[in-house]
Design a protein around this motif. Structure first.
Motif, PDB file in Angstrom:
ATOM      1  N   HIS A   1       0.824  -1.213   0.000  1.00 15.19           N
ATOM      2  CA  HIS A   1       0.000   0.000   0.000  1.00 15.19           C
ATOM      3  C   HIS A   1       0.860   1.265   0.000  1.00 15.19           C
ATOM      4  CE1 HIS A   1      -3.942  -1.895   0.414  1.00 15.19           C
ATOM      5  NE2 HIS A   1      -3.361  -2.787   1.200  1.00 15.19           N
TER       6      HIS A   1
ATOM      7  N   ALA B   1       2.419   1.614  -3.571  1.00 19.05           N
ATOM      8  CA  ALA B   1       1.388   2.039  -4.522  1.00 19.05           C
ATOM      9  C   ALA B   1       1.117   3.529  -4.362  1.00 19.05           C
ATOM     10  CB  ALA B   1       0.111   1.232  -4.307  1.00 19.05           C
TER      11      ALA B   1
ATOM     12  N   SER C   1       1.881   6.612  -7.109  1.00 18.89           N
ATOM     13  CA  SER C   1       0.899   7.642  -7.439  1.00 18.89           C
ATOM     14  C   SER C   1       1.497   9.033  -7.241  1.00 18.89           C
ATOM     15  CB  SER C   1      -0.344   7.473  -6.557  1.00 18.89           C
ATOM     16  OG  SER C   1      -1.311   8.454  -6.849  1.00 18.89           O
TER      17      SER C   1
ATOM     18  N   GLU D   1      -3.372  -8.298   0.955  1.00 22.02           N
ATOM     19  CA  GLU D   1      -4.051  -7.016   0.783  1.00 22.02           C
ATOM     20  C   GLU D   1      -4.809  -6.691   2.067  1.00 22.02           C
ATOM     21  OE1 GLU D   1      -7.230  -4.252  -0.197  1.00 22.02           O
ATOM     22  OE2 GLU D   1      -7.563  -6.377   0.198  1.00 22.02           O
TER      23      GLU D   1
ATOM     24  N   ALA E   1      -7.333   5.816   0.681  1.00 20.17           N
ATOM     25  CA  ALA E   1      -7.527   5.762  -0.774  1.00 20.17           C
ATOM     26  C   ALA E   1      -7.940   7.123  -1.314  1.00 20.17           C
ATOM     27  CB  ALA E   1      -8.571   4.708  -1.116  1.00 20.17           C
TER      28      ALA E   1
ATOM     29  N   GLY F   1      -5.067   8.473  -3.577  1.00 18.24           N
ATOM     30  CA  GLY F   1      -5.427   8.248  -4.968  1.00 18.24           C
ATOM     31  C   GLY F   1      -6.266   9.347  -5.577  1.00 18.24           C
TER      32      GLY F   1
ATOM     33  N   TYR G   1      -3.670   3.789 -13.181  1.00 23.90           N
ATOM     34  CA  TYR G   1      -4.963   4.112 -12.576  1.00 23.90           C
ATOM     35  C   TYR G   1      -6.141   3.326 -13.151  1.00 23.90           C
ATOM     36  CZ  TYR G   1      -2.916   8.006 -10.012  1.00 23.90           C
ATOM     37  OH  TYR G   1      -2.171   8.756  -9.155  1.00 23.90           O
TER      38      TYR G   1
ATOM     39  N   ASP H   1      -6.765   0.083 -11.347  1.00 22.61           N
ATOM     40  CA  ASP H   1      -7.193   0.415  -9.990  1.00 22.61           C
ATOM     41  C   ASP H   1      -8.660   0.824  -9.974  1.00 22.61           C
ATOM     42  OD1 ASP H   1      -6.973   0.840  -7.262  1.00 22.61           O
ATOM     43  OD2 ASP H   1      -6.349   2.919  -7.507  1.00 22.61           O
TER      44      ASP H   1
ATOM     45  N   SER I   1     -10.824  -2.159 -10.614  1.00 22.38           N
ATOM     46  CA  SER I   1     -10.892  -2.985  -9.409  1.00 22.38           C
ATOM     47  C   SER I   1     -11.897  -2.430  -8.416  1.00 22.38           C
ATOM     48  CB  SER I   1      -9.497  -3.071  -8.765  1.00 22.38           C
ATOM     49  OG  SER I   1      -9.556  -3.744  -7.526  1.00 22.38           O
TER      50      SER I   1
ATOM     51  N   VAL J   1      -6.685  -6.849 -10.012  1.00 22.06           N
ATOM     52  CA  VAL J   1      -5.776  -6.289  -9.009  1.00 22.06           C
ATOM     53  C   VAL J   1      -4.334  -6.701  -9.305  1.00 22.06           C
ATOM     54  CG1 VAL J   1      -5.162  -6.289  -6.561  1.00 22.06           C
ATOM     55  CG2 VAL J   1      -7.554  -6.160  -7.230  1.00 22.06           C
TER      56      VAL J   1
ATOM     57  N   TYR K   1      -3.000  -4.513 -11.888  1.00 21.85           N
ATOM     58  CA  TYR K   1      -2.672  -3.218 -11.290  1.00 21.85           C
ATOM     59  C   TYR K   1      -1.277  -3.235 -10.657  1.00 21.85           C
ATOM     60  CZ  TYR K   1      -2.909   0.292  -7.495  1.00 21.85           C
ATOM     61  OH  TYR K   1      -2.641   1.305  -6.608  1.00 21.85           O
TER      62      TYR K   1
END
Length: 313
Positions: A107, A110, A114, A182, A205, A209, A254, A257, A260, A279, A282
């Protein structure tokens, strides 16, 4: 097994099932996964090498590209080796502490990817909207500060996630219906309330994100406005071409993601293996595709790689 508090029960190991529903195809699915992993390792290492040895690439755009390659390498090595072991050798066992650690870095990395894509969109904005001051604005010290801010922004918000999982009691199954650890896949194994996990996962998130997507879209709105103000058609095409690789990187990161999230939130009737495959895409597609796209689009990198292969031959 407890962690010292009799009210909190932790299993000694979790069992990763890989791709539930497709167990009979695991061996074959692992083959393209392995090829993607090899391409990601080779491609990103070549990007780092080319930027290091090619003086013309010692500028902000390619320093951010190096940061992206480092994140992609870390993300690939955090997930894919264990995934391949599960798919090929059915070795899905992972210790509780190792699972929590893997979850945290997945996490965090990721989020860092981003943030790096956001930094690269800022770089493209300066290059097109304020080209005469590009080197004056994006100095080495500014690049370091941006990288540091991106790292802090990615590592700190995910710090509570391990605690939110270790505070739960896992008195039911220890089988994780996923290819890796996850956050929510592990939390759902708990027999205690996970509403805080759901809420905080959503907050992270949105904070990472959604904010990054909005800022990237804003930067490209300003870029498009500046490009369409150019009088020369050739100048507009050249300006667009400098953004092509970054746009591709953004879409590759993206789109899976978002798919998902849509499948998870809306498509309740969608088989679990579809969600897992999306996923996995991703996680694996950006590290593989990014070096290919930048290698093809960047003349200096392409020529350096070709020169290196000719030397070996």
């Amino acid at each position: 097994m407890t962690d010292g508090n009799s009210s909190v029960v932790h299993p000694s190991v979790f069992i990763l099932v890989g791709i539930p529903g497709l167990e009979s195809f695991h061996v074959w699915i692992a083959i393209p996964y392995c090829l993607m992993y090899i391409i990601a390792l080779v491609g990103n290492c070549l990007i780092l090498y080319c930027v290091k040895v090619e003086p013309s690439l010692h500028q902000a755009m390619y320093f951010f590209l190096c940061m992206l390659s480092l994140v992609d390498l870390a993300l690939s090595n955090t997930t894919i080796p264990k995934m391949l072991g599960t798919l090929w050798f059915n070795s899905g066992e992972i210790h509780f502490e190792a699972c929590i650690t893997q979850m945290y870095f997945i996490h965090t990395l990721a989020g860092l990817e981003s943030a790096t894509l956001l930094a690269m969109s800022y770089d493209r904005y300066i290059a097109i909207c304020n080209p005469l001051r590009y080197t004056a604005i994006l100095t080495n010290s500014v690049i370091v500060k941006i990288a540091l801010a991106a790292s802090i922004r990615s590592f700190i918000p995910t710090l509570p996630l391990p605690y939110l999982l270790t505070r739960l009691s896992y008195c039911q199954s220890n089988t994780v219906n996923h290819a890796y650890c996850e956050h929510m896949a592990v939390a759902r194994l708990s027999c205690t309330d996970i509403s805080i996990n759901i809420f905080y996962g959503l907050v992270v998130a949105l904070f990472i994100g959604l904010v990054d997507v909005i800022l990237i879209l804003l930067s490209y709105f300003l870029i498009l406005r500046a490009v369409f103000q150019l009088s020369s058609r050739d100048a507009r095409i050249k300006a667009f071409s400098t953004c092509g690789a970054h746009v591709c990187a953004v879409l590759v990161f993206y789109v899976p993601d978002i798919l998902s999230i849509i499948v998870y939130r809306v498509g309740k009737s969608v088989p679990p293996h579809i969600h897992i495959l999306i996923v996995n895409l991703y996680m694996m597609a950006p590290p593989m595709i990014n070096p290919i796209v930048y290698g093809v689009k960047t003349k200096q990198i392409r020529e350096r790689v070709l020169k290196m292969f000719r030397r070996w031959n």
